[in-house]
Motif scaffolding. Sequence first.
Motif, PDB file in Angstrom:
ATOM      1  N   GLN A  87       0.849  -1.197   0.000  1.00 60.86           N
ATOM      2  CA  GLN A  87       0.000   0.000   0.000  1.00 60.86           C
ATOM      3  C   GLN A  87       0.877   1.236   0.000  1.00 60.86           C
ATOM      4  N   VAL A  88       0.478   2.247  -0.762  1.00 56.71           N
ATOM      5  CA  VAL A  88       1.198   3.513  -0.777  1.00 56.71           C
ATOM      6  C   VAL A  88       0.199   4.636  -0.960  1.00 56.71           C
ATOM      7  N   SER A  89       0.392   5.731  -0.237  1.00 58.14           N
ATOM      8  CA  SER A  89      -0.486   6.886  -0.401  1.00 58.14           C
ATOM      9  C   SER A  89       0.308   8.149  -0.113  1.00 58.14           C
ATOM     10  N   LEU A  90      -0.220   9.280  -0.585  1.00 58.22           N
ATOM     11  CA  LEU A  90       0.406  10.583  -0.377  1.00 58.22           C
ATOM     12  C   LEU A  90      -0.632  11.516   0.224  1.00 58.22           C
ATOM     13  N   ARG A  91      -0.242  12.240   1.268  1.00 61.60           N
ATOM     14  CA  ARG A  91      -1.169  13.127   1.948  1.00 61.60           C
ATOM     15  C   ARG A  91      -0.547  14.504   2.124  1.00 61.60           C
ATOM     16  N   THR A  92      -1.435  15.479   2.278  1.00 58.52           N
ATOM     17  CA  THR A  92      -0.975  16.829   2.607  1.00 58.52           C
ATOM     18  C   THR A  92      -0.659  16.887   4.091  1.00 58.52           C
ATOM     19  N   LEU A  96      -5.017  15.348   4.083  1.00 58.09           N
ATOM     20  CA  LEU A  96      -5.835  15.104   2.904  1.00 58.09           C
ATOM     21  C   LEU A  96      -5.136  14.103   1.982  1.00 58.09           C
ATOM     22  N   ASP A  97      -5.845  13.005   1.650  1.00 60.31           N
ATOM     23  CA  ASP A  97      -5.299  12.002   0.737  1.00 60.31           C
ATOM     24  C   ASP A  97      -5.371  12.529  -0.693  1.00 60.31           C
ATOM     25  N   LEU A  98      -4.270  12.452  -1.421  1.00 60.50           N
ATOM     26  CA  LEU A  98      -4.205  13.028  -2.763  1.00 60.50           C
ATOM     27  C   LEU A  98      -4.531  12.024  -3.860  1.00 60.50           C
ATOM     28  N   GLY A  99      -5.179  10.913  -3.494  1.00 59.12           N
ATOM     29  CA  GLY A  99      -5.705  10.012  -4.513  1.00 59.12           C
ATOM     30  C   GLY A  99      -4.754   8.890  -4.876  1.00 59.12           C
ATOM     31  N   ASN A 100      -5.169   8.132  -5.916  1.00 66.59           N
ATOM     32  CA  ASN A 100      -4.423   6.945  -6.307  1.00 66.59           C
ATOM     33  C   ASN A 100      -3.015   7.282  -6.796  1.00 66.59           C
ATOM     34  N   ILE A 101      -2.106   6.379  -6.487  1.00 68.87           N
ATOM     35  CA  ILE A 101      -0.716   6.509  -6.944  1.00 68.87           C
ATOM     36  C   ILE A 101      -0.350   5.242  -7.695  1.00 68.87           C
ATOM     37  N   TYR A 125       4.712  17.302   2.477  1.00 66.69           N
ATOM     38  CA  TYR A 125       3.716  16.248   2.324  1.00 66.69           C
ATOM     39  C   TYR A 125       4.159  15.045   3.144  1.00 66.69           C
ATOM     40  N   ARG A 126       3.294  14.024   3.165  1.00 70.41           N
ATOM     41  CA  ARG A 126       3.638  12.782   3.869  1.00 70.41           C
ATOM     42  C   ARG A 126       3.339  11.594   2.960  1.00 70.41           C
ATOM     43  N   LEU A 127       4.363  10.738   2.775  1.00 66.74           N
ATOM     44  CA  LEU A 127       4.198   9.471   2.068  1.00 66.74           C
ATOM     45  C   LEU A 127       3.957   8.367   3.086  1.00 66.74           C
ATOM     46  N   LEU A 128       3.057   7.429   2.773  1.00 69.94           N
ATOM     47  CA  LEU A 128       2.770   6.310   3.653  1.00 69.94           C
ATOM     48  C   LEU A 128       2.927   4.999   2.880  1.00 69.94           C
ATOM     49  N   PHE A 129       3.615   4.036   3.494  1.00 68.86           N
ATOM     50  CA  PHE A 129       3.845   2.735   2.870  1.00 68.86           C
ATOM     51  C   PHE A 129       3.500   1.621   3.841  1.00 68.86           C
ATOM     52  N   ALA A 130       2.962   0.538   3.300  1.00 67.98           N
ATOM     53  CA  ALA A 130       2.870  -0.739   4.003  1.00 67.98           C
ATOM     54  C   ALA A 130       3.513  -1.770   3.089  1.00 67.98           C
ATOM     55  N   TYR A 131       4.422  -2.583   3.628  1.00 62.78           N
ATOM     56  CA  TYR A 131       5.197  -3.451   2.743  1.00 62.78           C
ATOM     57  C   TYR A 131       5.737  -4.646   3.514  1.00 62.78           C
TER      58      TYR A 131
END
Length: 869
Positions: A87-92, A96-101, A125-131
Amino acid sequence: MFGKVLSLKVHLGRIWSISATVSIATLSPLTATAAPLPQTVTPLHYDLVLKPDLKGLTFSGDEKIDILVRAATKEIVLNAFRLDIRQVSLRTQSGLDLGNIQSRFDERDQTMHLALQSAIKPGRYRLLFAYHGSIQQNGSGLFALDEQGKRYLFTQLEPADARRLMPSWDEPSFKATFTLSTVVPSGSTAISNTPVTSDRTLDDALHRVTFAPTRKMSTYLLFLAVGDFERRVRVAGGVELGTVTRRGVAPQADFALDSAAKLLPWFNAYFAYRFPLPKLDNVAGPGESLTYGAMENWGAIFSFEQDFLIDPRAASERQRQRVFTTVAHEMAHQWFGDLVTMRWWDDLWLNEGFASWMEQEAGRRFHPEWSAALAFMRGRDLAMDADALDTSHPVVQPVKDAAEALQSFDFITYFKGEAAIRMLEAYVGPQAWQAGLRTYVARHAYGNATSADLWASMRAASGRPVDAIAHDITRMAGLPMVEASAVCSNGRMLVSLTEKRFHNDGRNDPGPGWHLPVFLGHPGVTPQLVVLDRAAQVSISGCGPIIVNAGQKSYFRTDYSPPMLSDLSKIFPKLDEIDQLALLSDTAALGLAGTATPAAMFELIANLGPNSSATTVSDALSRWDKLNGYAEGDDQGRLRLRDFAETAFLPRLSRLGWAARPGESAEDANLRDHLIATLGGAGVPAVIEEARREFARTNGPMPSLPILTAVSRNATPAEWERIRTMALEETSPQIRASLFEMLGRTHDDALATRALELSITDAPGETTGPRIIEAVSVLHPLEALRFAIAHRQTILQRLDSFSAPTFLADLASGGHDQETLSAVQAYCLGEQASEVKDACATSEALIQGRIRVRRAQMPILYSWLAARG
């Protein structure tokens, strides 16, 4: 990082066929290119939670990375290698989630490309990963080591294995802070760069350990260790110093802890910059690596046990020296490497050269009873031997990617870098040098620097034009040599100096032209300084012997004219110790190259008196042993060399005796061990017979390691089998690894084959098996390489990132016949990775050199020995 073997070895070798099809690229994590990352997005802070599965050898990670976007972009590029991103996402910043990556991996560049739905503006910004990822068993990335039924986890991330642990900007210039948490089994201890801030029980089986945020640092310095550890603590210089060991062996780290407590205040004062972290642990792990012994993780140094613990059953002065050197080297890195980090891997010497230099300074300060001169000269000789090959490279060398960075950890980076520092310190003066270093550290703390930054600080501190000297010694490949001749005229010595480049084959080469500080004068008199640029004439008051490069402050070989060498030979025992070592070194190198007689070094050894320093005798013994290696397979030649050794060295062993004497010096203790191991290993009858008598005793303590070394080299099948049984029954990882290595160093062909077969079983352990193969290659390189090729996949999986690319070529690097050379060339034809090809080229050059020496120089030496009767 403290290198033990690095990329060159000094032994003999051969090769056979290439039937295996497994490529190193499929097994080594860094044979692919890894281009430098774009600067558009940079990390600010990593928040990482790791959940290792110790039984399954996997781990999961949850990661938040606070990033700074410097320019509008639709793509974020960072490093990730062999990670399963779930899982990966980018937020402000507001969440706020900035949508699909869309994620795309480039296996070749070891990068992950994140394509965004629309361009994002500059800002935070903030990047989030699950791996998920894999736990290695080969000393790199997140790896496991097993000992006595228990499993321990450690990390080794230099130069670029953090990308195997977490998505990251895995380059030294992308410094950030880190907050690390780990979920580990109940009863286990976790250690990282910073102190624990919370330890929370999750259930009966697990607890979560969280560490304080780190200071700003590079990814390769992040550290985690998990296991059943015991920690001892002492406070020095306002810092909590700790040793972390397997439970039950903590007392074996007391010498290391004592050393660290002395070193930290001294480093604080030397750099005029206090260690900035609240604690500094030294963490010991079982097992070993072929190429590194320790790693300078900021606030949590890692060392393999054999470089850190002192087992009382194998304790020796040499082991104490080894432990102190390791501790001093890695602690020096806390400033040079961790606090101030090179901007890119082409300036790796700013880390390793300085740490090597500071370990010697520390030794001189705290252990004057050890010979810092011998340690320095041995390192310098390794650099000079490498620098005399056509495969040499500059200290500051172009590094385009992480794969090339791996190959930068070699003798030139460490020891030519150290020699360059010693030379520049002598040129500007110790006080100005220290002032320049203090300015450099203060100015670049928590940042990155280049060689040019260091030279700027030195110019300002000394007022001297260091640039030309510094540029030439660090950016020009090759080994300088100064030819010297002298005549006495009107009560003065007129010395002519001419600069050339020294090659191991003795060819005439004027070289590129270095600016070399040369310190020269009469022995025992303050030397004059001249900066040599191609050629110079120097007038020195008074006639008599002249030492060029007095005190060995500069980096070059000296080729004395016959009259100058004759004058020095007559007073050889009266020279300063370090100049004795240099004269032995230069005459040996020139003799092997064919530009002088190989007997010149033996003439110096013959002039050693009974009261010569133990350090000089030990160095002379090592040089004799190297020549003895060139005689491998020549029974008559070996007998002549052995006869010389009996005359030159056996009386010294008789004087020292086989048991330690009350109040004897450290040098004498080390020399005794060296004489027993070397003369016994060479089959000198009086020594090997006594060693066998000691070994045959079944009662009392285990024979000393030098005695075991002598016996193992000449082992009968029964003796070899007894050592194998001792290794299998040994509970100390340090002693066990030494015993297994001895099994491979036998002269006997059949026993060497048995050692090779043993190397890939479970008995020696994952990390010790390759060490046995390497040991076999000392006397049976062709057989070792044949075996390694036949079992290539099994062996390479046991090697860390540093060792895997060059291991096979290195096995043959000491070959001395055409069969070896042809086989290495055949093997190399099937390899494409640049680092493998570089190792192949070095191996070929070394083999060609040995073939030449055996053909052209050894007969001259044998004739000289025969003439002496």
